[in-house]
Write a protein that holds these residues in place. Structure first.
Motif, PDB file in Angstrom:
ATOM      1  N   ASP A 246       0.825  -1.211   0.000  1.00  0.00           N
ATOM      2  CA  ASP A 246       0.000   0.000   0.000  1.00  0.00           C
ATOM      3  C   ASP A 246       0.863   1.267   0.000  1.00  0.00           C
ATOM      4  O   ASP A 246       1.830   1.379   0.754  1.00  0.00           O
ATOM      5  N   GLY A 247       0.492   2.199  -0.840  1.00  0.00           N
ATOM      6  CA  GLY A 247       1.135   3.513  -0.847  1.00  0.00           C
ATOM      7  C   GLY A 247       2.591   3.494  -1.246  1.00  0.00           C
ATOM      8  O   GLY A 247       3.362   4.382  -0.850  1.00  0.00           O
ATOM      9  N   TRP A 251      10.258   3.658  -6.192  1.00  0.00           N
ATOM     10  CA  TRP A 251      11.406   2.885  -5.713  1.00  0.00           C
ATOM     11  C   TRP A 251      10.946   1.681  -4.902  1.00  0.00           C
ATOM     12  O   TRP A 251      11.382   0.551  -5.117  1.00  0.00           O
ATOM     13  N   ARG A 252      10.004   1.914  -3.969  1.00  0.00           N
ATOM     14  CA  ARG A 252       9.548   0.820  -3.111  1.00  0.00           C
ATOM     15  C   ARG A 252       8.694  -0.162  -3.901  1.00  0.00           C
ATOM     16  O   ARG A 252       8.685  -1.362  -3.589  1.00  0.00           O
ATOM     17  N   ALA A 253       8.003   0.318  -4.933  1.00  0.00           N
ATOM     18  CA  ALA A 253       7.179  -0.586  -5.740  1.00  0.00           C
ATOM     19  C   ALA A 253       8.033  -1.667  -6.400  1.00  0.00           C
ATOM     20  O   ALA A 253       7.587  -2.811  -6.566  1.00  0.00           O
ATOM     21  N   GLN A 254       9.250  -1.307  -6.773  1.00  0.00           N
ATOM     22  CA  GLN A 254      10.147  -2.310  -7.368  1.00  0.00           C
ATOM     23  C   GLN A 254      10.516  -3.375  -6.347  1.00  0.00           C
ATOM     24  O   GLN A 254      10.583  -4.569  -6.656  1.00  0.00           O
ATOM     25  N   TRP A 255      10.753  -2.953  -5.100  1.00  0.00           N
ATOM     26  CA  TRP A 255      11.029  -3.918  -4.034  1.00  0.00           C
ATOM     27  C   TRP A 255       9.813  -4.801  -3.770  1.00  0.00           C
ATOM     28  O   TRP A 255       9.933  -6.015  -3.566  1.00  0.00           O
ATOM     29  N   VAL A 256       8.638  -4.205  -3.740  1.00  0.00           N
ATOM     30  CA  VAL A 256       7.406  -4.970  -3.503  1.00  0.00           C
ATOM     31  C   VAL A 256       7.225  -6.034  -4.567  1.00  0.00           C
ATOM     32  O   VAL A 256       6.911  -7.199  -4.265  1.00  0.00           O
ATOM     33  N   ALA A 257       7.459  -5.671  -5.828  1.00  0.00           N
ATOM     34  CA  ALA A 257       7.307  -6.631  -6.926  1.00  0.00           C
ATOM     35  C   ALA A 257       8.315  -7.770  -6.808  1.00  0.00           C
ATOM     36  O   ALA A 257       7.965  -8.952  -6.976  1.00  0.00           O
ATOM     37  N   ALA A 258       9.572  -7.417  -6.521  1.00  0.00           N
ATOM     38  CA  ALA A 258      10.615  -8.449  -6.400  1.00  0.00           C
ATOM     39  C   ALA A 258      10.318  -9.370  -5.222  1.00  0.00           C
ATOM     40  O   ALA A 258      10.439 -10.609  -5.328  1.00  0.00           O
ATOM     41  N   GLN A 259       9.921  -8.799  -4.077  1.00  0.00           N
ATOM     42  CA  GLN A 259       9.615  -9.611  -2.912  1.00  0.00           C
ATOM     43  C   GLN A 259       8.387 -10.489  -3.147  1.00  0.00           C
ATOM     44  O   GLN A 259       8.345 -11.642  -2.690  1.00  0.00           O
ATOM     45  N   SER A 260       7.412  -9.974  -3.855  1.00  0.00           N
ATOM     46  CA  SER A 260       6.198 -10.752  -4.137  1.00  0.00           C
ATOM     47  C   SER A 260       6.534 -11.996  -4.949  1.00  0.00           C
ATOM     48  O   SER A 260       5.996 -13.086  -4.696  1.00  0.00           O
ATOM     49  N   ARG A 261       7.421 -11.845  -5.936  1.00  0.00           N
ATOM     50  CA  ARG A 261       7.838 -13.003  -6.735  1.00  0.00           C
ATOM     51  C   ARG A 261       8.525 -14.045  -5.865  1.00  0.00           C
ATOM     52  O   ARG A 261       8.260 -15.252  -5.965  1.00  0.00           O
ATOM     53  N   LEU A 262       9.411 -13.581  -4.976  1.00  0.00           N
ATOM     54  CA  LEU A 262      10.147 -14.512  -4.118  1.00  0.00           C
ATOM     55  C   LEU A 262       9.234 -15.160  -3.081  1.00  0.00           C
ATOM     56  O   LEU A 262       9.404 -16.335  -2.740  1.00  0.00           O
ATOM     57  N   LEU A 263       8.264 -14.416  -2.575  1.00  0.00           N
ATOM     58  CA  LEU A 263       7.326 -15.000  -1.611  1.00  0.00           C
ATOM     59  C   LEU A 263       6.451 -16.068  -2.277  1.00  0.00           C
ATOM     60  O   LEU A 263       6.147 -17.105  -1.669  1.00  0.00           O
ATOM     61  N   ALA A 264       6.053 -15.817  -3.524  1.00  0.00           N
ATOM     62  CA  ALA A 264       5.296 -16.831  -4.266  1.00  0.00           C
ATOM     63  C   ALA A 264       6.145 -18.083  -4.472  1.00  0.00           C
ATOM     64  O   ALA A 264       5.655 -19.220  -4.355  1.00  0.00           O
ATOM     65  N   GLU A 265       7.423 -17.877  -4.756  1.00  0.00           N
ATOM     66  CA  GLU A 265       8.358 -18.997  -4.902  1.00  0.00           C
ATOM     67  C   GLU A 265       8.518 -19.745  -3.588  1.00  0.00           C
ATOM     68  O   GLU A 265       8.562 -20.980  -3.547  1.00  0.00           O
ATOM     69  N   ALA A 266       8.568 -18.990  -2.487  1.00  0.00           N
ATOM     70  CA  ALA A 266       8.695 -19.611  -1.163  1.00  0.00           C
ATOM     71  C   ALA A 266       7.468 -20.445  -0.827  1.00  0.00           C
ATOM     72  O   ALA A 266       7.582 -21.540  -0.256  1.00  0.00           O
ATOM     73  N   GLU A 267       6.290 -19.955  -1.182  1.00  0.00           N
ATOM     74  CA  GLU A 267       5.063 -20.713  -0.913  1.00  0.00           C
ATOM     75  C   GLU A 267       5.085 -22.054  -1.626  1.00  0.00           C
ATOM     76  O   GLU A 267       4.649 -23.071  -1.080  1.00  0.00           O
ATOM     77  N   GLN A 268       5.604 -22.064  -2.851  1.00  0.00           N
ATOM     78  CA  GLN A 268       5.719 -23.327  -3.585  1.00  0.00           C
ATOM     79  C   GLN A 268       6.771 -24.231  -2.962  1.00  0.00           C
ATOM     80  O   GLN A 268       6.564 -25.442  -2.822  1.00  0.00           O
ATOM     81  N   SER A 269       7.895 -23.646  -2.561  1.00  0.00           N
ATOM     82  CA  SER A 269       9.006 -24.439  -2.022  1.00  0.00           C
ATOM     83  C   SER A 269       8.655 -25.071  -0.686  1.00  0.00           C
ATOM     84  O   SER A 269       9.050 -26.204  -0.404  1.00  0.00           O
ATOM     85  N   PHE A 270       7.934 -24.340   0.163  1.00  0.00           N
ATOM     86  CA  PHE A 270       7.704 -24.801   1.527  1.00  0.00           C
ATOM     87  C   PHE A 270       6.307 -25.363   1.773  1.00  0.00           C
ATOM     88  O   PHE A 270       6.009 -25.776   2.900  1.00  0.00           O
TER      89      PHE A 270
END
Length: 383
Positions: A246-247, A251-270
């Motif tokens: 949110d909000g 700059w932070r939107a790029q971090w949010v997008a990158a983290q979202s991809r990795l969190l989705a990957e983590a959900e699959q891995s774990f």
């Protein structure tokens, strides 16, 4: 009744101490008698809680290991013998004292103390802030490795000591270990096996702490596989320092997008393990109130102190052994049979399993790794 034991580990710098302290603070505020201890020599728990060891809040106790005092209590005869032997060899007293404080002793002693606290019947929850993952894996593998060596060498050692003791004194002019030293070694070994029984039992589990970064995620995957190899249950993953969407500015939107991809990957891995999210906070959470807020955010409606819902990684029946090795590839896993033992290698870690009599009398008919589970089938016949 056994206390609920929760171990927190992760790559250095991901916030495992904060997650452990927040969980312990939350437990105490829910009326559970809680002890938090550390196997990490950095002793950052007191800094996170902004307190000195002792009862730091109603129902919450912080313990810091006194290595020297506890080592003397658990391993006194062995240490006395080593100190005396070094003195006989011509080393001065100060040097002898320094040498007999063993590397890694603090972490091992923390495990032995954990067993004693679990026996007290005083605690509902024991939270353990472990060292970073590499040190934690070496520590948790220690009881198995020591058991394998002691079970084979101790009977031989006792006979050998009785045989050679008279000659050691007359020829080498130093003392040989006596029965008290051998008994101390056996007590030390027995203590570590009781620790293993506690930490692989139905009331204990590990929680992996990570940040949504590719390098950290890769290490967390390997850690999950290795913990399962040694029989430790992992019941949750904690993702720390996650940017809220949110909000977000550009700059932070790029971090949010990158983290979202990795969190989705983590959900699959774990999967099917739950992943609890801790948002990136505006300030470091220091002190009991700040940590309690993190704990509430961390678990939400989940009960973090319920018995672990995951099955034990290792199970045996009359004709099959199964070992959960999530994240392992076929190329990472190797299986060998040596007499009554099964040697399982997963990546850089190896475990030697002593087969129960029912399986030791049989030979392996098939072995396969599918969907993260190693299945070894046995049939009648000699190995």
């Amino acid at each position: 009744m056994s206390p609920r034991v929760l171990l927190f580990t992760g790559k250095g710098g991901v916030g495992k101490t904060t997650a452990a302290a927040a969980t312990a603070t939350l437990a105490a505020r829910r009326g559970l008698k809680t002890l938090i201890v550390s196997t990490d020599t950095a002793h950052s728990l007191a800094d996170a809680l902004a307190v000195e060891p002792g009862e730091v809040a109603p129902g919450l106790h912080l313990h810091q290991v006194d290595t020297q005092k506890t080592l003397e209590r658990h391993w006194g005869e062995l240490q006395d013998y080593a100190r005396g032997l070094l003195t006989e060899l011509g080393l001065d007293e100060v040097t002898s004292e320094e040498i007999t404080v063993l590397p890694g002793a603090e972490e091992v002693i923390a495990l032995l103390e954990l067993r004693e606290y679990a026996r007290e019947g005083r605690w509902d929850v024991i939270v353990v802030d472990c060292a970073p993952t590499a040190e934690t894996l070496r520590l948790l593998a220690l009881p198995d490795a020591l058991d394998w060596h002691v079970s084979r060498l101790m009977p031989v050692g006792r006979k050998l000591v009785r045989l050679v003791s008279p000659f050691v004194r007359s020829v080498a002019h130093v003392s040989a270990p006596g029965e008290d030293v051998m008994n101390a070694a056996e007590r030390f070994h027995r203590g570590l096996m009781e620790v293993r029984e506690l930490l692989t039992g139905g009331h204990a589990s590990v929680r992996l702490v990570l940040t949504p970064e590719s390098v950290v995620l890769a290490e967390a995957r390997r850690t999950l596989t290795s913990l399962n190899l040694y029989g430790y249950r992992v019941d949750a993953v904690i993702a720390n320092r996650v940017f809220p969407a949110d909000g977000a500015d550009e700059w932070r939107a790029q971090w949010v997008a990158a983290q979202s991809r990795l969190l989705a990957e983590a959900e699959q891995s774990f999967a099917p393990l739950p992943i609890h999210i801790v948002p990136y906070l505006p300030a470091e959470p220091v002190g009991k109130d700040a940590l309690a807020a993190v704990g509430a955010e961390l678990y939400g409606e989940h009960d973090p102190f319920a018995a672990p819902a995951v099955e034990p990684p290792l199970r045996m029946s009359a004709d099959e052994l199964t070992l959960a090795l999530p994240g392992a590839d076929r190329g990472d896993v190797d299986l060998a049979r040596k007499g009554d033992e099964l040697i399982i290698t997963a990546g850089p870690y190896r475990r030697i399993l002593a087969l129960p009599a029912a399986l030791a009398r049989r030979k392996i008919s098939a072995a396969a790794l599918r969907d993260g589970v190693l299945r070894v089938r046995f049939i009648s016949g000699t190995s």
